[in-house]
Design a protein around this motif. Structure first.
Motif, PDB file in Angstrom:
ATOM      1  N   ARG A 225      26.340  56.433  23.496  1.00  0.00           N
ATOM      2  CA  ARG A 225      26.952  55.403  22.669  1.00  0.00           C
ATOM      3  C   ARG A 225      27.802  54.487  23.551  1.00  0.00           C
ATOM      4  O   ARG A 225      28.352  54.937  24.569  1.00  0.00           O
ATOM      5  N   PRO A 226      27.919  53.217  23.200  1.00  0.00           N
ATOM      6  CA  PRO A 226      28.733  52.300  24.015  1.00  0.00           C
ATOM      7  C   PRO A 226      30.146  52.839  24.215  1.00  0.00           C
ATOM      8  O   PRO A 226      30.783  53.319  23.270  1.00  0.00           O
ATOM      9  N   GLY A 227      30.614  52.778  25.462  1.00  0.00           N
ATOM     10  CA  GLY A 227      31.945  53.275  25.763  1.00  0.00           C
ATOM     11  C   GLY A 227      32.029  54.772  25.918  1.00  0.00           C
ATOM     12  O   GLY A 227      33.128  55.331  25.997  1.00  0.00           O
ATOM     13  N   GLY A 228      30.869  55.446  25.985  1.00  0.00           N
ATOM     14  CA  GLY A 228      30.851  56.898  26.098  1.00  0.00           C
ATOM     15  C   GLY A 228      31.191  57.389  27.488  1.00  0.00           C
ATOM     16  O   GLY A 228      31.644  56.625  28.359  1.00  0.00           O
ATOM     17  N   LEU A 229      30.959  58.681  27.715  1.00  0.00           N
ATOM     18  CA  LEU A 229      31.311  59.336  28.970  1.00  0.00           C
ATOM     19  C   LEU A 229      30.086  60.036  29.542  1.00  0.00           C
ATOM     20  O   LEU A 229      29.448  60.834  28.845  1.00  0.00           O
ATOM     21  N   ALA A 230      29.770  59.743  30.796  1.00  0.00           N
ATOM     22  CA  ALA A 230      28.720  60.455  31.518  1.00  0.00           C
ATOM     23  C   ALA A 230      29.370  61.442  32.470  1.00  0.00           C
ATOM     24  O   ALA A 230      30.221  61.055  33.277  1.00  0.00           O
ATOM     25  N   VAL A 231      29.000  62.710  32.362  1.00  0.00           N
ATOM     26  CA  VAL A 231      29.517  63.760  33.238  1.00  0.00           C
ATOM     27  C   VAL A 231      28.380  64.147  34.173  1.00  0.00           C
ATOM     28  O   VAL A 231      27.358  64.694  33.735  1.00  0.00           O
ATOM     29  N   LEU A 232      28.549  63.851  35.470  1.00  0.00           N
ATOM     30  CA  LEU A 232      27.450  63.940  36.426  1.00  0.00           C
ATOM     31  C   LEU A 232      27.788  64.846  37.605  1.00  0.00           C
ATOM     32  O   LEU A 232      28.942  64.923  38.028  1.00  0.00           O
ATOM     33  N   LYS A 249      25.758  50.889  30.650  1.00  0.00           N
ATOM     34  CA  LYS A 249      26.039  51.188  29.240  1.00  0.00           C
ATOM     35  C   LYS A 249      27.529  51.074  28.922  1.00  0.00           C
ATOM     36  O   LYS A 249      27.971  51.472  27.849  1.00  0.00           O
ATOM     37  N   GLN A 250      28.309  50.536  29.873  1.00  0.00           N
ATOM     38  CA  GLN A 250      29.764  50.464  29.743  1.00  0.00           C
ATOM     39  C   GLN A 250      30.367  51.849  29.515  1.00  0.00           C
ATOM     40  O   GLN A 250      31.376  52.018  28.814  1.00  0.00           O
ATOM     41  N   ALA A 251      29.728  52.858  30.100  1.00  0.00           N
ATOM     42  CA  ALA A 251      30.215  54.231  29.979  1.00  0.00           C
ATOM     43  C   ALA A 251      31.047  54.601  31.198  1.00  0.00           C
ATOM     44  O   ALA A 251      30.814  54.122  32.310  1.00  0.00           O
ATOM     45  N   ARG A 252      32.029  55.466  30.976  1.00  0.00           N
ATOM     46  CA  ARG A 252      32.805  56.021  32.081  1.00  0.00           C
ATOM     47  C   ARG A 252      32.006  57.133  32.746  1.00  0.00           C
ATOM     48  O   ARG A 252      31.126  57.744  32.128  1.00  0.00           O
ATOM     49  N   VAL A 253      32.321  57.408  34.009  1.00  0.00           N
ATOM     50  CA  VAL A 253      31.661  58.485  34.745  1.00  0.00           C
ATOM     51  C   VAL A 253      32.706  59.480  35.206  1.00  0.00           C
ATOM     52  O   VAL A 253      33.750  59.093  35.757  1.00  0.00           O
ATOM     53  N   ARG A 254      32.435  60.754  34.974  1.00  0.00           N
ATOM     54  CA  ARG A 254      33.302  61.821  35.482  1.00  0.00           C
ATOM     55  C   ARG A 254      32.437  62.747  36.316  1.00  0.00           C
ATOM     56  O   ARG A 254      31.388  63.216  35.864  1.00  0.00           O
ATOM     57  N   TRP A 255      32.890  63.014  37.537  1.00  0.00           N
ATOM     58  CA  TRP A 255      32.103  63.789  38.489  1.00  0.00           C
ATOM     59  C   TRP A 255      32.580  65.238  38.551  1.00  0.00           C
ATOM     60  O   TRP A 255      33.774  65.508  38.504  1.00  0.00           O
ATOM     61  N   PHE A 256      31.623  66.151  38.708  1.00  0.00           N
ATOM     62  CA  PHE A 256      31.969  67.541  39.010  1.00  0.00           C
ATOM     63  C   PHE A 256      31.158  67.982  40.221  1.00  0.00           C
ATOM     64  O   PHE A 256      30.069  67.466  40.484  1.00  0.00           O
ATOM     65  N   GLY A 257      31.734  68.912  40.995  1.00  0.00           N
ATOM     66  CA  GLY A 257      31.037  69.384  42.183  1.00  0.00           C
ATOM     67  C   GLY A 257      31.982  70.051  43.157  1.00  0.00           C
ATOM     68  O   GLY A 257      33.095  70.453  42.798  1.00  0.00           O
ATOM     69  N   THR A 258      31.552  70.153  44.405  1.00  0.00           N
ATOM     70  CA  THR A 258      32.345  70.826  45.437  1.00  0.00           C
ATOM     71  C   THR A 258      32.898  69.858  46.476  1.00  0.00           C
ATOM     72  O   THR A 258      33.642  70.278  47.369  1.00  0.00           O
TER      73      THR A 258
END
Length: 475
Positions: A225-232, A249-258
Motif C-alpha cells: 500500500r502507498p506509504g507502506g514498509l518494506a523489510v528487506l 511505491k513511496q514505501a520506507r525500507v528497513r534492513w535486517f542482517g549481519t
C-alpha cells in the motif's frame, strides 16, 4: 469472518444465490469459511473446491450436516439432498471465489482503519518468521496468522477470512510455484508491511531460473500500500535490489542482517545443540538473545520478525521475550526428537538447496567431537532442470562437512547418493535405500549412543514421517 449478508457474499464472488430454508438475501453470516467439511462448525461457509483426487461437491451434504449455512459451489446441488436448510452460491470457479471473498473481507476491515496487514515471502523461512512475528504481536492486539504453511491460493485466503473488525494484525505467508502467484495473493491482502527474507533455488523449476524467482518474490513489494514498509534482507544482494521498487511505491525500507548498515543487526552468533545465541542491535538498543529454534539460519528469520515488530511499536524487550519462549518453529522444522542417547532432528517438512545446506551445516555445528553425524536425506522437489546440479552440490557439501553417515532414500534422490560416493564416501559412509521402511529397519539396527541424526527432504518425499518414527523409537 466479518458479518456479511448472503447477497453481499454473492456479489463479492460474482455468483448466483440459491436460497435454502428460511434464508433471504439479507440473512447475515459470520461463521468461519472452510474447504474441509470436517472442520465446519455451526454457521460456517463451505467452499466446494475441486481437488486432485476428489471433488468438494461430494462433501457438501456432510458440511450441511455439520452446521454449514452456505455452500459456495460450481454447480447447484439438489436442495433435498442437503436437508433443505443450506443456501448455495453458484460460481464459475470455487478457488477464484474464495480469493474474491477474502479480498472483500480484508478491504472492509482495512477501511475501518484498525488493521495492519503484514505479508511475508522468501524462498525459505516464511513459516518460521510468521510464527515468531505472531508471538511478538499477539500481546499488542488480536492477531491472525496462517496455520502451518497456509500460503497458497487456498491457504492464504482462508487465513484472511479469519479476521474480523477487532483484528489488529493480519500476517500472511505468500508462497509461489510460478510467476504471478504472489501478485494474486498479495492483491487480496494489500499489505502495509512486506517482508522478503531471501531468494534461493526453491521452486526454480517452476520459475525458470533464479532471476525469475527474484522478480516473483518482488511482486510482494509491488503490492505494498502507498506509504507502506518494506523489510528487506541486507545480506542477500537479490533482496537488497528490491529497495528501488519500494522507493518507487513511496514505501520506507528497513534492513535486517549481519552487516553494519542493517537497521536490525545480529552479531556474536554462537550455535549450540540447544539453540543459537546472538546479540541484536536495534537503533541504539543492544541486547542478548537466545533462540531455542535450532540452526544459525533462523537468526535471519528472527531479525526480520524483530524488524517488523519494532517498526510497529513493539518494544525490543518484548520481542526478545517472545522469541525466547519459542522452542520449535513448526512441527517437522528443525524439530528435536529422540533422546540424549540418540538425537533426531526432523526437518523434513520441506527442502530447497539453501535449506538443505543450512540444515547440514547446523548438524555439523551442534555435534560434539565424540558424536557421530548422520544425515538421512531425500529428494528436493520442484527444481526442474536444476535438480541434478543441486543434488550434486548437496552431496559435495555433506562430504566436505565430514558427515559420517549419509543415508539417501528414494529414486529421486539417488543422484545425491552417487555424487557422495564420487566425492569420497565409497567406504560405506553413504548408503541408499529405495524406501523409508527399508531405511528405518537399517537405522534402528545401526544407530548408536551419541549419534546426532538429521532427517531432511522435501514434503513429497515423506521423510517427515520417518523422522517421527525414529524420534519415537529412540525416545
Amino acid at each position: 469472518m466479518i458479518a456479511l449478508s448472503l447477497s453481499d457474499i454473492a456479489e463479492a464472488v460474482d455468483g448466483t444465490l440459491v436460497l435454502g430454508g428460511v434464508d433471504t438475501g439479507a440473512t447475515v453470516l459470520t461463521g468461519a469459511v472452510e474447504t474441509d467439511s470436517r472442520r465446519i462448525q455451526a454457521g460456517g461457509i463451505f467452499v466446494a473446491k475441486p481437488g486432485e483426487t476428489t471433488d468438494g461437491h461430494l462433501f457438501v451434504p456432510a458440511a450441511a450436516q455439520n452446521g454449514a449455512r452456505l455452500a459456495i459451489v460450481e454447480r447447484a446441488l439438489d436442495a433435498a439432498a442437503l436437508g433443505g436448510e443450506i443456501s448455495q452460491i453458484v460460481v464459475a470457479d470455487a478457488v477464484t471465489a474464495l480469493g474474491a471473498l477474502a479480498t472483500r473481507v480484508v478491504a472492509r476491515v482495512h477501511a475501518g482503519g484498525g488493521l495492519t496487514a503484514v505479508g511475508i515471502t522468501g524462498s525459505n523461512g516464511k513459516t518460521t518468521t510468521k510464527n515468531l512475528l505472531a508471538r511478538m504481536l499477539e500481546g499488542d492486539g488480536a492477531t491472525v496468522a496462517p496455520e502451518a504453511s497456509f500460503n497458497n491460493e487456498v491457504g492464504a485466503p482462508l487465513t484472511m477470512l479469519r479476521i474480523n473488525e477487532d483484528t489488529r494484525y493480519l500476517i500472511s505467508e505468500f508462497g509461489a510455484a510460478a510467476p504471478g502467484e504472489i501478485a494474486r495473493l498479495a492483491a487480496m491482502a494489500r499489505p502495509d508491511v512486506a517482508v522478503v527474507l531471501m531468494v534461493g533455488m526453491a521452486h526454480a523449476g517452476g520459475f525458470g531460473g533464479i532471476e525469475q524467482t527474484v522478480r516473483t518474490k518482488a511482486e510482494l513489494i509491488e503490492a505494498l500500500r502507498p506509504g507502506g514498509l518494506a523489510v528487506l534482507n541486507a545480506d542477500d544482494p537479490r533482496v537488497a535490489g528490491m529497495a528501488s521498487i519500494a522507493h518507487s511505491k513511496q514505501a520506507r525500507v528497513r534492513w535486517f542482517g549481519t552487516g553494519e548498515d542493517a537497521d536490525v543487526r545480529a552479531e556474536d552468533i554462537a550455535v549450540t545443540a540447544t539453540g543459537t545465541a546472538f546479540t541484536v542491535t536495534v537503533g541504539g538498543e543492544v541486547a542478548p538473545v537466545f533462540l531455542r529454534v535450532l540452526g544459525e539460519h533462523h537468526v535471519s528469520n528472527a531479525l526480520a520478525a524483530i524488524a517488523v515488530a519494532t517498526a510497529l511499536g513493539i518494544s525490543l524487550a518484548h520481542c526478545i521475550e517472545a522469541l525466547e519462549r519459542v522452542e520449535i518453529a513448526e512441527r517437522w522444522r528443525m524439530q528435536p526428537m529422540g533422546s540424549e542417547r540418540v538425537r533426531i532432528i526432523n526437518d523434513a517438512y520441506n527442502a530447497s538447496p539453501d535449506s538443505m545446506a543450512a540444515a547440514l551445516r547446523t548438524l555439523a555445528q551442534i555435534t560434539g567431537p565424540h558424536q557421530r553425524t548422520v544425515a538421512v536425506l531425500g529428494a528436493m522437489s520442484e527444481l526442474g532442470e536444476f535438480a541434478d546440479e543441486e543434488h550434486d552440490r548437496i552431496a559435495v557439501l555433506a562430504v566436505r562437512l565430514g558427515v559420517k553417515r549419509i543415508v539417501v532414500i528414494g529414486a529421486d534422490a539417488r543422484r545425491l547418493f552417487l555424487e557422495a560416493i564420487a566425492q569420497g564416501s565409497w567406504d560405506g559412509e553413504a548408503v541408499f535405500y529405495a524406501t523409508a521402511d527399508e531405511a528405518f529397519a537399517a537405522l534402528t539396527a545401526e544407530l548408536r549412543d551419541g549419534d546426532v541424526v538429521l532427517v531432511k527432504s522435501s514434503n513429497s518425499a515423506g521423510l517427515r514421517f520417518l523422522g517421527d518414527r525414529l524420534g519415537e523409537y529412540f525416545s
